[in-house]
Scaffold this motif. Structure first.
Motif, PDB file in Angstrom:
ATOM      1  N   GLY A 229       9.396 -37.535  -4.862  1.00  0.00           N
ATOM      2  CA  GLY A 229       7.941 -37.546  -4.844  1.00  0.00           C
ATOM      3  C   GLY A 229       7.309 -37.008  -3.573  1.00  0.00           C
ATOM      4  N   GLU A 230       8.118 -36.460  -2.673  1.00  0.00           N
ATOM      5  CA  GLU A 230       7.555 -35.894  -1.444  1.00  0.00           C
ATOM      6  C   GLU A 230       8.046 -34.464  -1.270  1.00  0.00           C
ATOM      7  OE1 GLU A 230       8.428 -38.315   1.961  1.00  0.00           O
ATOM      8  OE2 GLU A 230       7.770 -40.146   0.948  1.00  0.00           O
ATOM      9  N   ILE A 231       7.201 -33.632  -0.627  1.00  0.00           N
ATOM     10  CA  ILE A 231       7.647 -32.290  -0.285  1.00  0.00           C
ATOM     11  C   ILE A 231       8.447 -32.407   1.012  1.00  0.00           C
ATOM     12  CG2 ILE A 231       6.940 -29.944   0.321  1.00  0.00           C
ATOM     13  CD1 ILE A 231       6.029 -30.482  -2.440  1.00  0.00           C
ATOM     14  N   MET A 232       9.686 -31.931   0.997  1.00  0.00           N
ATOM     15  CA  MET A 232      10.547 -32.052   2.171  1.00  0.00           C
ATOM     16  C   MET A 232      10.447 -30.824   3.074  1.00  0.00           C
ATOM     17  SD  MET A 232      11.879 -34.850   2.346  1.00  0.00           S
ATOM     18  CE  MET A 232      12.044 -36.322   1.387  1.00  0.00           C
ATOM     19  N   GLU A 233      10.342 -29.666   2.418  1.00  0.00           N
ATOM     20  CA  GLU A 233      10.285 -28.446   3.213  1.00  0.00           C
ATOM     21  C   GLU A 233       9.455 -27.426   2.443  1.00  0.00           C
ATOM     22  OE1 GLU A 233      14.072 -27.231   4.596  1.00  0.00           O
ATOM     23  OE2 GLU A 233      13.294 -25.590   5.817  1.00  0.00           O
ATOM     24  N   TYR A 234       8.638 -26.679   3.174  1.00  0.00           N
ATOM     25  CA  TYR A 234       7.761 -25.717   2.518  1.00  0.00           C
ATOM     26  C   TYR A 234       7.617 -24.498   3.400  1.00  0.00           C
ATOM     27  CZ  TYR A 234       3.391 -23.664   0.825  1.00  0.00           C
ATOM     28  OH  TYR A 234       2.447 -22.804   0.360  1.00  0.00           O
ATOM     29  N   GLY A 235       7.793 -23.330   2.832  1.00  0.00           N
ATOM     30  CA  GLY A 235       7.631 -22.122   3.631  1.00  0.00           C
ATOM     31  C   GLY A 235       7.872 -20.896   2.783  1.00  0.00           C
ATOM     32  N   THR A 236       7.918 -19.730   3.424  1.00  0.00           N
ATOM     33  CA  THR A 236       8.216 -18.513   2.677  1.00  0.00           C
ATOM     34  C   THR A 236       9.691 -18.525   2.307  1.00  0.00           C
ATOM     35  OG1 THR A 236       8.793 -17.315   4.656  1.00  0.00           O
ATOM     36  CG2 THR A 236       6.481 -17.213   3.994  1.00  0.00           C
ATOM     37  N   LEU A 237      10.049 -17.654   1.372  1.00  0.00           N
ATOM     38  CA  LEU A 237      11.450 -17.578   0.959  1.00  0.00           C
ATOM     39  C   LEU A 237      12.342 -17.387   2.166  1.00  0.00           C
ATOM     40  CD1 LEU A 237      11.835 -15.340  -2.216  1.00  0.00           C
ATOM     41  CD2 LEU A 237      11.919 -17.818  -2.021  1.00  0.00           C
ATOM     42  N   ASP A 238      11.945 -16.465   3.024  1.00  0.00           N
ATOM     43  CA  ASP A 238      12.760 -16.131   4.190  1.00  0.00           C
ATOM     44  C   ASP A 238      12.941 -17.356   5.081  1.00  0.00           C
ATOM     45  OD1 ASP A 238      14.114 -14.296   5.923  1.00  0.00           O
ATOM     46  OD2 ASP A 238      12.378 -14.507   7.265  1.00  0.00           O
ATOM     47  N   GLN A 239      11.834 -18.070   5.338  1.00  0.00           N
ATOM     48  CA  GLN A 239      11.907 -19.239   6.220  1.00  0.00           C
ATOM     49  C   GLN A 239      12.830 -20.314   5.654  1.00  0.00           C
ATOM     50  OE1 GLN A 239       7.731 -19.937   6.320  1.00  0.00           O
ATOM     51  NE2 GLN A 239       7.471 -19.098   8.386  1.00  0.00           N
ATOM     52  N   VAL A 240      12.662 -20.613   4.366  1.00  0.00           N
ATOM     53  CA  VAL A 240      13.423 -21.724   3.794  1.00  0.00           C
ATOM     54  C   VAL A 240      14.877 -21.331   3.537  1.00  0.00           C
ATOM     55  CG1 VAL A 240      13.580 -23.318   1.844  1.00  0.00           C
ATOM     56  CG2 VAL A 240      11.363 -22.770   2.823  1.00  0.00           C
ATOM     57  N   TYR A 241      15.088 -20.085   3.091  1.00  0.00           N
ATOM     58  CA  TYR A 241      16.457 -19.700   2.739  1.00  0.00           C
ATOM     59  C   TYR A 241      17.293 -19.319   3.959  1.00  0.00           C
ATOM     60  CZ  TYR A 241      15.593 -19.735  -2.289  1.00  0.00           C
ATOM     61  OH  TYR A 241      15.326 -20.124  -3.570  1.00  0.00           O
ATOM     62  N   ASN A 242      16.659 -18.645   4.909  1.00  0.00           N
ATOM     63  CA  ASN A 242      17.452 -18.143   6.031  1.00  0.00           C
ATOM     64  C   ASN A 242      17.341 -19.001   7.279  1.00  0.00           C
ATOM     65  OD1 ASN A 242      18.225 -16.022   4.413  1.00  0.00           O
ATOM     66  ND2 ASN A 242      16.456 -14.779   5.029  1.00  0.00           N
ATOM     67  N   ASP A 243      16.332 -19.856   7.326  1.00  0.00           N
ATOM     68  CA  ASP A 243      16.149 -20.690   8.515  1.00  0.00           C
ATOM     69  C   ASP A 243      15.964 -22.131   8.042  1.00  0.00           C
ATOM     70  OD1 ASP A 243      15.766 -21.464  11.103  1.00  0.00           O
ATOM     71  OD2 ASP A 243      13.633 -20.912  11.147  1.00  0.00           O
ATOM     72  N   THR A 244      16.890 -22.582   7.209  1.00  0.00           N
ATOM     73  CA  THR A 244      16.782 -23.901   6.590  1.00  0.00           C
ATOM     74  C   THR A 244      16.747 -24.984   7.662  1.00  0.00           C
ATOM     75  OG1 THR A 244      18.183 -22.966   4.881  1.00  0.00           O
ATOM     76  CG2 THR A 244      17.769 -25.334   4.791  1.00  0.00           C
ATOM     77  N   LYS A 245      15.761 -25.885   7.533  1.00  0.00           N
ATOM     78  CA  LYS A 245      15.628 -26.916   8.554  1.00  0.00           C
ATOM     79  C   LYS A 245      16.018 -28.293   8.034  1.00  0.00           C
ATOM     80  CE  LYS A 245      13.772 -24.556  11.978  1.00  0.00           C
ATOM     81  NZ  LYS A 245      14.715 -24.083  12.995  1.00  0.00           N
ATOM     82  N   HIS A 246      15.540 -28.638   6.864  1.00  0.00           N
ATOM     83  CA  HIS A 246      15.690 -30.025   6.426  1.00  0.00           C
ATOM     84  C   HIS A 246      17.116 -30.301   5.940  1.00  0.00           C
ATOM     85  CE1 HIS A 246      14.873 -33.827   4.466  1.00  0.00           C
ATOM     86  NE2 HIS A 246      13.693 -33.840   5.071  1.00  0.00           N
ATOM     87  N   PRO A 247      17.689 -31.441   6.331  1.00  0.00           N
ATOM     88  CA  PRO A 247      19.052 -31.763   5.882  1.00  0.00           C
ATOM     89  C   PRO A 247      19.190 -31.764   4.362  1.00  0.00           C
ATOM     90  CG  PRO A 247      18.335 -33.316   7.565  1.00  0.00           C
ATOM     91  CD  PRO A 247      17.152 -32.457   7.250  1.00  0.00           C
ATOM     92  N   TYR A 248      18.113 -32.134   3.629  1.00  0.00           N
ATOM     93  CA  TYR A 248      18.194 -32.141   2.162  1.00  0.00           C
ATOM     94  C   TYR A 248      18.314 -30.721   1.623  1.00  0.00           C
ATOM     95  CZ  TYR A 248      16.953 -32.744  -2.739  1.00  0.00           C
ATOM     96  OH  TYR A 248      16.957 -32.706  -4.108  1.00  0.00           O
ATOM     97  N   THR A 249      17.477 -29.823   2.151  1.00  0.00           N
ATOM     98  CA  THR A 249      17.534 -28.425   1.716  1.00  0.00           C
ATOM     99  C   THR A 249      18.907 -27.839   2.031  1.00  0.00           C
ATOM    100  OG1 THR A 249      15.261 -28.377   2.483  1.00  0.00           O
ATOM    101  CG2 THR A 249      16.155 -26.331   1.665  1.00  0.00           C
ATOM    102  N   LYS A 250      19.421 -28.175   3.218  1.00  0.00           N
ATOM    103  CA  LYS A 250      20.761 -27.691   3.581  1.00  0.00           C
ATOM    104  C   LYS A 250      21.787 -28.189   2.579  1.00  0.00           C
ATOM    105  CE  LYS A 250      20.043 -27.138   8.508  1.00  0.00           C
ATOM    106  NZ  LYS A 250      20.110 -27.783   9.823  1.00  0.00           N
ATOM    107  N   GLY A 251      21.641 -29.455   2.200  1.00  0.00           N
ATOM    108  CA  GLY A 251      22.553 -30.037   1.212  1.00  0.00           C
ATOM    109  C   GLY A 251      22.477 -29.296  -0.114  1.00  0.00           C
ATOM    110  N   LEU A 252      21.251 -28.940  -0.516  1.00  0.00           N
ATOM    111  CA  LEU A 252      21.078 -28.196  -1.776  1.00  0.00           C
ATOM    112  C   LEU A 252      21.804 -26.866  -1.720  1.00  0.00           C
ATOM    113  CD1 LEU A 252      17.322 -28.546  -2.841  1.00  0.00           C
ATOM    114  CD2 LEU A 252      19.305 -29.636  -3.861  1.00  0.00           C
TER     115      LEU A 252
END
Lengths: 325, 328
Positions: A229-252
């Motif tokens: 129910g919360e947004i964990m990380e938000y950004g452009t494709l490049d930011q989220v895919y190539n500069d992943t910050k959140h541990p959850y996104t990294k896990g994904l």
């Protein structure tokens, strides 16, 4: 220009067994003409968010308890039901997850498309029907099939009809809720390409809900990662895919098999999604987070901007500890 | 479609034959003696024997049953009323319109009101209206027709003298018996419409319809109703059959000269052929009504229509194939 801006949206389902907090303070911005991917596991609150935008959360038990949704500068949550009906289907429309059940089995396909045109375009029934037939050929269905019923169509064809309904009035915002999940793998790419092409052609903004990061990479400009129910990380494709910050996104990302790297085993995220009626204290992700510390158990993280337009909800980023990892 | 209808009509034959057999057997073994009703208690043994012989009552079961079936099948002759000596068929057709109009008036009233109540209940689930209508249906469906009939008679005919208590000559006479039958059916139709509607309202295509920006009335009337009514029609069909049976009770309570009262009198007099005739006609009506209900589905649900069509095409194709190979 901002077409849609969601601020602190909270949606709860109130049942006898407790309050299920499906959406907890979601912030999301969609610019005009932009496609945003909303990614998350099953039960993360993606569909509820989408239904919330149209104010179609089934009530009871669902209830929008807080937040604001601005669409073209106006707060949708303050609008009357009558005003909402003018927006639904005309300004904001939705493609549903399961085309098998999204069409009325007792009404001819052409009429189901014509209905939304007649509702919003102020035209006669015959004119609506002829526009509906045009719409059918836009999505690649022969005009003569307009007089057939949904059960005479295949799954992929039905989803095309649903898309035709959604785009018939050229809406400013299209919400596509896992439009390909129920389809055959071979049809998925076809349907996605079509949605993408039409979105570009009609200059429609899009919110694409999916749990497939690959799909987002192909069709979206920005991506929001949602968890419990919360947004964990938000950004452009490049930011989220190539500069992943959140541990959850990294896990994904770690749990996706890669073609070029030889990996023995996939790395799943440990544990399960929390029950929305009993969310953990502090950061909702801390029980599964490999980098959780004591403070994560008590202090909820807030959104922090790590670089221009790249937002992350993690205490590590708030403190700047993320760097160097 | 026509093939399907023909098939269903052909299937009526074994059903009716079975009904005939059961009714005839029960009549044959039941204790009453029609001869006493015809000649009276003081008749001599000789007179009795003569009447018995002339009616063919001395023949064996098989012969009598065979003769009856043959008469029904070839001449549509349902036998003779032992007492009035008139053909049973004429007696039935004199009274059938009364029973049918009573039944259909009641069913029409119950359907219209019941479906409306059901829709409102479902749309405003857990509202005061919903609770009231649920309570009402529960009470109404728990009360037997003869009791409701008697209560209505007492209140409206005896106490307030607003309505006539017996007969079926004018619309004023219809009100009480129609209400008596409609009460039960209304309760059942309301409950079924409500539950069916609740199920349909939760379907995805209703959300689609709302997402199109349609108003609530259009969503319910154009999208939900057609789908929700399919199971309700089944229930109404069954209720028509039940109501035809209930006519026996209601026509007795209100002294209406219909099929039901004809049958009750006939049973009392051991007037077997009349009883048989009445039951056959009721069974036939029941079958025909069920057929009509099944055909109505096809108009409500294109998927079912497709099935009928396909089944028809397949058999035609098969027939064409076998015919072709026979020629070749």
């Amino acid at each position: 220009m901002k077409l849609l801006e969601i601020r602190g949206l909270e949606i709860h389902y109130v049942t006898d067994d407790g309050i299920f907090k499906a959406v907890n303070g979601v912030d999301l911005v969609i610019e005009e003409g932009e496609a945003v991917g909303l990614v998350g596991e099953t039960g993360a609150g993606k569909t509820t968010t989408a239904l919330g935008i149209l104010r179609l959360v089934p009530s009871p038990p669902g209830k929008i308890v807080g937040g604001e949704i601005f669409f073209a500068g106006e707060n949708l949550l303050k609008k009357s039901m009558k005003a909402m009906r003018k927006i639904r289907g005309a300004e904001i429309s939705m493609i549903f997850q399961d085309p098998m059940t999204a069409l009325n089995p007792t009404i001819r396909v052409g009429e189901q498309i014509a209905e939304v045109i007649k509702q919003h375009m102020n035209c006669s029934k015959t004119e609506a029907l002829s526009r509906a037939i045009d719409m059918l050929s836009t999505v690649g269905i022969q005009p003569e099939r307009a007089m057939e019923y949904p059960h005479q169509f295949s799954g992929g064809m039905k989803q095309r009809v649903v898309i035709a309904i959604a785009l018939a009035c050229q809406p400013k915002l299209l919400i596509a809720d896992e439009p390909t999940t129920a389809l055959d793998v071979t049809i998925q790419a076809q349907v996605l390409d079509m949605i993408h092409d039409l979105q570009q052609k009609l200059h429609t903004s899009m919110l694409l809900i999916t749990h497939d990061l690959g799909v987002v990479a192909e069709t979206c400009d920005k991506v929001a990662i949602m968890y419990a129910g919360e947004i964990m990380e938000y950004g452009t494709l490049d930011q989220v895919y190539n500069d992943t910050k959140h541990p959850y996104t990294k896990g994904l990302f770690a749990s996706i098999p890669s073609l070029d790297k030889k990996a023995g085993r996939l790395q799943p995220i440990q544990g399960m999604m929390p029950n929305p009626s009993d969310l953990p204290s502090g950061c909702v992700f801390h029980p599964r987070c490999p980098r959780a510390s004591e403070i994560c158990k008590v202090k909820a993280a807030s959104m922090s901007e790590v670089s221009g337009g790249h937002f992350v909800r993690c205490i590590l980023c708030e403190n700047g500890d993320m760097e160097g990892k | 479609m026509i093939r399907y209808i023909l098939k269903r009509i052909l299937m009526l034959i074994p059903v009716l034959f079975l009904v005939l057999f059961i009714v005839f057997t029960i009549n044959y073994f039941s204790p009453g003696d029609p001869v006493s009703s015809i000649v009276g208690a003081e008749a001599t043994m000789e007179q009795r024997a003569r009447v018995r012989e002339s009616l063919g009552l001395n023949d064996s079961f098989i012969v009598r049953f065979g003769r009856y079936v043959l008469n029904v099948a070839t001449k549509l002759d349902l036998g003779t009323d032992y007492i009035t000596k008139r053909p049973v068929r004429d007696e039935i057709f004199e009274r059938l319109p009364t029973t049918l109009s009573l039944t259909f008036l009641a069913i029409a009233l119950a359907s219209v009101v019941g479906i409306t109540l059901g829709i409102i209940s479902a749309r405003f689930q857990y509202s005061i209206f919903d609770y009231m209508s649920t309570l009402f249906s529960l009470i109404a469906s728990s009360m037997p027709a003869f009791w409701i009939g008697l209560m209505l008679l007492m209140v409206f005919a005896l106490k307030f003298r607003m309505l006539p208590s017996s007969g079926f000559n004018s619309p004023r006479h219809w009100i009480l018996p129609v209400a008596t039958i409609a009460f039960n059916v209304l309760a059942i139709v309301t409950r079924n419409t409500r539950s069916s509607m609740l199920e349909v309202i939760r379907q995805d295509y209703i959300t689609t319809a709302r997402a199109k920006g349609l108003g609530e009335v259009k969503v319910i009337a154009q999208h939900a109703l057609k789908n929700a009514l399919i199971p309700v029609f089944t229930v109404i069909g069954v209720q028509i059959g039940r109501t035809l049976g209930n006519a026996v009770v209601v026509e007795t309570v209100f002294s209406i000269p219909g099929l039901g009262s004809l049958m009750v009198t006939a049973v009392k007099m051991s007037n077997f052929e009349v009883v048989q005739g009445c039951i056959i006609i009721i069974a036939l009506s029941f079958c025909v009504i069920n057929l009509i209900v099944d055909l109505l589905y096809a108009f409500l649900d294109p998927r079912i229509k497709g099935q009928y069509m396909k089944a028809g095409k397949r058999t035609i194709a098969k027939a064409a194939k076998s015919g072709g190979s026979a020629n070749g």
